[in-house]
Design a protein around this motif. Structure first.
Motif, PDB file in Angstrom:
ATOM      1  N   THR A  55      -4.712 -14.411  29.293  1.00 27.43           N
ATOM      2  CA  THR A  55      -4.556 -12.963  29.380  1.00 27.43           C
ATOM      3  C   THR A  55      -3.131 -12.611  29.766  1.00 27.43           C
ATOM      4  O   THR A  55      -2.550 -13.237  30.652  1.00 27.43           O
ATOM      5  CB  THR A  55      -5.537 -12.373  30.418  1.00 27.43           C
ATOM      6  N   ILE A  56      -2.587 -11.616  29.086  1.00 25.53           N
ATOM      7  CA  ILE A  56      -1.295 -11.031  29.460  1.00 25.53           C
ATOM      8  C   ILE A  56      -1.541  -9.544  29.682  1.00 25.53           C
ATOM      9  O   ILE A  56      -2.133  -8.869  28.839  1.00 25.53           O
ATOM     10  CB  ILE A  56      -0.228 -11.215  28.364  1.00 25.53           C
ATOM     11  N   VAL A  57      -1.110  -9.037  30.840  1.00 24.44           N
ATOM     12  CA  VAL A  57      -1.207  -7.616  31.148  1.00 24.44           C
ATOM     13  C   VAL A  57       0.217  -7.070  31.190  1.00 24.44           C
ATOM     14  O   VAL A  57       1.038  -7.535  31.977  1.00 24.44           O
ATOM     15  CB  VAL A  57      -1.906  -7.374  32.512  1.00 24.44           C
ATOM     16  N   LYS A  58       0.502  -6.112  30.318  1.00 22.73           N
ATOM     17  CA  LYS A  58       1.818  -5.476  30.269  1.00 22.73           C
ATOM     18  C   LYS A  58       1.676  -4.114  30.916  1.00 22.73           C
ATOM     19  O   LYS A  58       0.870  -3.295  30.471  1.00 22.73           O
ATOM     20  CB  LYS A  58       2.259  -5.340  28.808  1.00 22.73           C
ATOM     21  N   MET A  59       2.441  -3.878  32.006  1.00 25.01           N
ATOM     22  CA  MET A  59       2.293  -2.650  32.790  1.00 25.01           C
ATOM     23  C   MET A  59       3.567  -1.823  32.727  1.00 25.01           C
ATOM     24  O   MET A  59       4.595  -2.235  33.260  1.00 25.01           O
ATOM     25  CB  MET A  59       1.971  -3.016  34.243  1.00 25.01           C
ATOM     26  N   GLU A  60       3.487  -0.667  32.086  1.00 26.21           N
ATOM     27  CA  GLU A  60       4.608   0.262  32.051  1.00 26.21           C
ATOM     28  C   GLU A  60       4.259   1.476  32.902  1.00 26.21           C
ATOM     29  O   GLU A  60       3.187   1.527  33.494  1.00 26.21           O
ATOM     30  CB  GLU A  60       4.927   0.654  30.609  1.00 26.21           C
ATOM     31  N   GLU A  61       5.158   2.446  32.944  1.00 27.59           N
ATOM     32  CA  GLU A  61       4.953   3.572  33.860  1.00 27.59           C
ATOM     33  C   GLU A  61       3.683   4.360  33.575  1.00 27.59           C
ATOM     34  O   GLU A  61       2.911   4.663  34.479  1.00 27.59           O
ATOM     35  CB  GLU A  61       6.167   4.505  33.818  1.00 27.59           C
TER      36      GLU A  61
END
Length: 143
Positions: A55-61
């Protein structure tokens, strides 16, 4: 990826089914936190259905993407206050999903620890499968 920091991950998901019943899932894992171009990423693995899921979680604003590969292939896209197309691949083909992001926060009180929290409605093939509240707490792992 560059500048990966080992982190301990504690994930909790509470699923409220359309009939009102609730289910709680938890996961403890070791993973990596990466910051690239001012975007935070979490990478971790879990064992599920007899296989490994990466799993990859990409967190932007105001948005996030959760990518899962391996034993489960899924792409969930989130944008605060918006509906986003997502997908889930199974042996029976690819299902289209729709996420409706109701709440989204990503706090990073420390440099390498934080809390990612998202509440979203999930529709599969046009029907609601429930409301999900996912919380990922992560902190730098002690070596």
């Amino acid at each position: 990826m560059e500048n990966a920091t080992p982190v301990s991950i504690h994930l909790t998901t509470v699923i409220t089914q359309p009939d009102g019943s609730k289910e709680k899932l938890t996961l403890e894992s070791e993973g990596e936190w990466i910051q690239k171009n001012n975007i935070d990423y979490l990478k971790y693995e879990e064992e599920q259905n007899g296989g490994t899921v990466r799993t990859i979680v990409k967190m932007e604003e105001d948005s996030a993407v959760i990518l899962r590969s391996g034993a489960v292939k899924m792409r969930l896209a989130f944008s605060r206050g918006n509906k986003m197309m997502s997908s889930y691949e199974s042996e029976h083909g690819t299902l289209s999903l729709l996420t409706n992001t109701k709440a989204y926060t990503h706090h990073t009180p420390g440099k390498k620890d934080g809390r990612f929290q998202i509440t979203y409605g999930l529709e599969m093939q046009g029907s609601s499968v429930g409301t999900y509240k996912m919380t990922i707490d992560y902190k730098e792992a002690v070596q």
